[in-house]
Scaffold this active site. Structure first.
Site, PDB file in Angstrom:
ATOM      1  N   PHE A   1      29.984 -42.877 -19.580  1.00  0.00           N
ATOM      2  CA  PHE A   1      31.295 -43.471 -19.883  1.00  0.00           C
ATOM      3  C   PHE A   1      31.914 -44.230 -18.715  1.00  0.00           C
ATOM      4  O   PHE A   1      32.807 -45.051 -18.905  1.00  0.00           O
ATOM      5  CB  PHE A   1      32.268 -42.372 -20.351  1.00  0.00           C
TER       6      PHE A   1
ATOM      7  N   GLU B   1      29.714 -42.876 -26.405  1.00  0.00           N
ATOM      8  CA  GLU B   1      30.587 -42.901 -27.581  1.00  0.00           C
ATOM      9  C   GLU B   1      32.069 -42.890 -27.191  1.00  0.00           C
ATOM     10  O   GLU B   1      32.936 -43.171 -28.013  1.00  0.00           O
ATOM     11  CB  GLU B   1      30.265 -41.733 -28.520  1.00  0.00           C
TER      12      GLU B   1
ATOM     13  N   CYS C   1      29.599 -41.845  -9.681  1.00  0.00           N
ATOM     14  CA  CYS C   1      28.551 -40.996  -9.117  1.00  0.00           C
ATOM     15  C   CYS C   1      28.423 -41.196  -7.615  1.00  0.00           C
ATOM     16  O   CYS C   1      27.727 -40.438  -6.956  1.00  0.00           O
ATOM     17  CB  CYS C   1      27.229 -41.272  -9.805  1.00  0.00           C
TER      18      CYS C   1
HETATM   19  P1  NAD Z   1      26.849 -37.392 -20.040  1.00  0.00           P
HETATM   20  O1  NAD Z   1      25.599 -36.870 -19.460  1.00  0.00           O
HETATM   21  O2  NAD Z   1      27.763 -36.451 -20.734  1.00  0.00           O
HETATM   22  O3  NAD Z   1      26.514 -38.556 -21.115  1.00  0.00           O
HETATM   23  C1  NAD Z   1      25.627 -39.604 -20.816  1.00  0.00           C
HETATM   24  C2  NAD Z   1      25.001 -40.104 -22.112  1.00  0.00           C
HETATM   25  O4  NAD Z   1      24.267 -39.052 -22.708  1.00  0.00           O
HETATM   26  C3  NAD Z   1      26.020 -40.559 -23.131  1.00  0.00           C
HETATM   27  O5  NAD Z   1      25.564 -41.739 -23.735  1.00  0.00           O
HETATM   28  C4  NAD Z   1      26.097 -39.395 -24.119  1.00  0.00           C
HETATM   29  O6  NAD Z   1      26.367 -39.818 -25.429  1.00  0.00           O
HETATM   30  C5  NAD Z   1      24.717 -38.793 -24.034  1.00  0.00           C
HETATM   31  N1  NAD Z   1      24.709 -37.333 -24.224  1.00  0.00           N
HETATM   32  C6  NAD Z   1      25.692 -36.448 -23.926  1.00  0.00           C
HETATM   33  N2  NAD Z   1      25.300 -35.183 -24.179  1.00  0.00           N
HETATM   34  C7  NAD Z   1      24.020 -35.260 -24.651  1.00  0.00           C
HETATM   35  C8  NAD Z   1      23.057 -34.300 -25.079  1.00  0.00           C
HETATM   36  N3  NAD Z   1      23.333 -32.999 -25.090  1.00  0.00           N
HETATM   37  N4  NAD Z   1      21.832 -34.735 -25.478  1.00  0.00           N
HETATM   38  C9  NAD Z   1      21.540 -36.047 -25.469  1.00  0.00           C
HETATM   39  N5  NAD Z   1      22.423 -37.012 -25.075  1.00  0.00           N
HETATM   40  C10 NAD Z   1      23.646 -36.632 -24.671  1.00  0.00           C
HETATM   41  O7  NAD Z   1      27.612 -38.176 -18.855  1.00  0.00           O
HETATM   42  P2  NAD Z   1      29.068 -38.834 -18.879  1.00  0.00           P
HETATM   43  O8  NAD Z   1      30.094 -37.750 -18.907  1.00  0.00           O
HETATM   44  O9  NAD Z   1      29.145 -39.909 -19.892  1.00  0.00           O
HETATM   45  O10 NAD Z   1      29.076 -39.541 -17.446  1.00  0.00           O
HETATM   46  C11 NAD Z   1      29.371 -38.857 -16.259  1.00  0.00           C
HETATM   47  C12 NAD Z   1      28.113 -38.381 -15.572  1.00  0.00           C
HETATM   48  O11 NAD Z   1      27.239 -39.477 -15.309  1.00  0.00           O
HETATM   49  C13 NAD Z   1      28.395 -37.772 -14.195  1.00  0.00           C
HETATM   50  O12 NAD Z   1      27.585 -36.646 -14.029  1.00  0.00           O
HETATM   51  C14 NAD Z   1      27.997 -38.868 -13.221  1.00  0.00           C
HETATM   52  O13 NAD Z   1      27.645 -38.413 -11.945  1.00  0.00           O
HETATM   53  C15 NAD Z   1      26.837 -39.471 -13.951  1.00  0.00           C
HETATM   54  N6  NAD Z   1      26.553 -40.830 -13.499  1.00  0.00           N
HETATM   55  C16 NAD Z   1      25.460 -41.003 -12.698  1.00  0.00           C
HETATM   56  C17 NAD Z   1      25.163 -42.256 -12.214  1.00  0.00           C
HETATM   57  C18 NAD Z   1      23.985 -42.445 -11.314  1.00  0.00           C
HETATM   58  O14 NAD Z   1      23.646 -43.581 -11.043  1.00  0.00           O
HETATM   59  N7  NAD Z   1      23.338 -41.413 -10.833  1.00  0.00           N
HETATM   60  C19 NAD Z   1      25.963 -43.353 -12.558  1.00  0.00           C
HETATM   61  C20 NAD Z   1      27.053 -43.140 -13.397  1.00  0.00           C
HETATM   62  C21 NAD Z   1      27.345 -41.860 -13.860  1.00  0.00           C
END
Ligand code: NAD
Length: 503
Positions: free
Chosen positions: A169, A196, A301
């Site tokens: 997100f 989403e 991140c």
């Molecule tokens: P998230 O892991 O909750 O969601 C990421 C994606 O996975 C979304 O599209 C979501 O719909 C999907 N998703 C969520 N739960 C799922 C499940 N159980 N099974 C399959 N798919 C699922 O992450 P978020 O809250 O959207 O974003 C924040 C996180 O992303 C933080 O941990 C941040 O550090 C990380 N992030 C990392 C980087 C990087 O480059 N390392 C960059 C941006 C964000």
């Protein structure tokens, strides 16, 4: 079925933080907007106002299969389009994104809660990723060599086929563009699954790609959550998966995609440590450290999460506290994505305080007049210990936990013990100290006197350890390598004069 262009018919009357309702966000499949097959939707909530701005399709396996069919149908023609021509799409996209910069910034801000200035910064960074797409045709020429008399070996980078990307997100315009330019210029066709919680930036991006001349079916979007991701990981015709999000989900997606024989690269969460030593420049350090944990409300991140304060550095900590207190919430710093995140961030602060830490600047319970959304102000917690969850776990909010240590080695030991390894930085005026720390950090992206050490294009992005599951990096030329496979060709047109057992 929704007619082409219909879902984009609402004009963008943004440019301010006023609440605006928005069109429903459908799937973009084969150049057409369509709702999820079973009609499921989820509310999209503006984080600043806490009000429903629209709805997003929640897709299942049938929708994923439709998107993959459209991507498969477009594959041959796209793969056979010369790479130079594929790259031209990104020149046109860059112009369109630049022309629409203010609208795109408003949209990112409106759905994600960032300030307009920070949203604009993220769109400018997204445009830089698009520039990488324009450069790739000039970078992708691989090597060839006459390995023997009359025998030549060469390598070319070939597309994998239909590939997919799943994004988080926090940077709804930029992170999809960490993947799409490399994957498309390489000749793949793509299925994107946005978060989403913030589906609209990708929706707008699809319409700009169309305007830039990208053929229908080359880029498809399926919206949804877990069920959609699982269908993408399982689909046998998707050859590679890129994922950016939390480490917990990164590991699930990696395992599921690999079990289906896909190439998978998952960037995960982070717990970034900044090390501050007594010879650091006060102004430079305080400004960079504050900007790192406060920027984008700590929801990035690369944000600073733990400050390892070595020896006597109180004047810098005082300056950080002063700058954090002067942040005007809603103006200098944006909203938190949802109420559950506010509760999680608050819980970490409460717990640290209960365990004996001092909350020097307290952002709990913060409010912004006229914006009844999700807020936490900048929070500085001093005298944290290793037992406190705020010191070890990803908080993903505007919170900096300070740990006081006696030596640089102690700081490095703490940094090394973190299971994550996204970013680490040292603040010092000594080249020797900087080098000592850089050689020892357990992190993929390191900085000296910089709070957010993001490797910008053409350098590639990716952490170590639990911050990245899989091999290679996501952006830059490494990204191109991820979305391609090397073909090695050996040719012989004449009788070889130097015969060996291999000839
Ligand atoms: P998230 O892991 O909750 O969601 C990421 C994606 O996975 C979304 O599209 C979501 O719909 C999907 N998703 C969520 N739960 C799922 C499940 N159980 N099974 C399959 N798919 C699922 O992450 P978020 O809250 O959207 O974003 C924040 C996180 O992303 C933080 O941990 C941040 O550090 C990380 N992030 C990392 C980087 C990087 O480059 N390392 C960059 C941006 C964000």
């Amino acid at each position: 079925m929704v007619r082409r262009g219909e879902a984009m018919s609402t004009s963008f009357h943004g440019r301010s933080y006023d609440f605006v309702e928005y069109v429903p966000c459908h799937n973009w499949i084969g150049g057409e907007w369509s709702p999820a097959t079973d009609g499921q939707t989820l509310d999209v909530v503006n984080p600043r106002h806490g009000a429903v701005m629209g709805s997003v399709a929640m897709s299942g396996a049938t929708d994923v299969a439709r998107a993959v069919s459209a991507a498969s149908a477009a594959l041959t023609a796209w793969r056979e389009t010369p790479m130079k021509e594929r790259g031209q799409v990104f020149y046109r996209l860059k112009r369109l994104m630049t022309d629409n910069l203010e609208e795109l910034s408003w949209l990112v801000s409106h759905e994600n809660g960032k300030t307009i200035a920070q949203a604009r910064g993220s769109v400018l960074k997204a445009i830089e990723c698009v520039e990488m797409g324009t450069a790739l045709p000039n970078m992708a020429a691989a090597g060839q060599l006459d390995v023997s008399r009359g025998v030549n070996c060469s390598t070319t980078y070939e597309p994998l086929g239909v590939v997919a990307g799943i994004v988080p997100f926090n940077f709804p315009m930029m992170v999809p563009l960490w993947m799409i330019p490399q994957a498309l210029v390489a000749g793949n066709t793509f299925v994107l699954k946005p978060s989403e919680q913030v589906p609209y930036s990708a929706m707008r991006l699809a319409s700009l790609f169309k305007e830039a001349g990208l053929p229908d079916g080359v880029l498809n979007i399926v919206n949804g959550g877990r069920e959609t991701v699982e269908a993408l990981a399982d689909h046998p015709d998707i050859k590679a998966l890129g994922f950016v999000g939390s480490s917990r989900v990164a590991k699930l997606v990696y395992a599921r995609g690999a079990a289906a024989s896909k190439r998978v690269l998952c960037l995960g969460g982070a717990k970034n440590h900044l090390v501050l030593v007594p010879d650091a420049d006060l102004e430079l350090s305080a400004g960079n450290i504050t900007a790192s944990f406060v920027g984008c409300a700590g929801q990035r991140c690369m944000a600073a999460s733990v400050l390892l304060a070595v020896g006597e550095v109180q004047p810098v900590i005082d300056a950080i506290a002063e700058q954090a207190r002067s942040v005007v919430l809603g103006q200098d710093m944006g909203a938190i994505i949802n109420p559950a995140s506010v509760a999680r961030i608050t819980r970490y602060i409460d717990e640290a305080e209960r365990m004996g830490a001092t909350v020097v600047v307290d952002g709990r319970g913060a409010r912004v007049p006229g914006a009844p959304g999700n807020w936490v102000g900048p929070t500085l917690i001093d005298h944290c210990t290793g037992e406190m969850p705020a010191s070890c776990e990803e908080i993903f909010g505007p919170v900096l936990s300070i740990r006081r240590v006696a030596t640089l080695d102690e700081a490095i030991t703490i940094e090394n013990a973190s299971p994550y390894g996204n970013a680490a930085a040292i603040f010092t005026t000594s080249g020797g100290v900087a080098r000592y720390a850089l050689e020892r950090f357990q992190a993929g992206m390191c900085g000296v006197n910089i709070g957010v050490p993001v490797p910008r294009e053409p350098f590639s992005f990716g952490g170590w350890n639990d911050s990245k599951i899989g091999h290679g990096d996501m952006t830059g030329f490494d990204g191109f390598r991820f979305w391609t496979r090397a073909r090695k060709v050996t040719t012989k047109w004449a009788l070889q004069s130097d015969w060996t057992w291999m000839s």
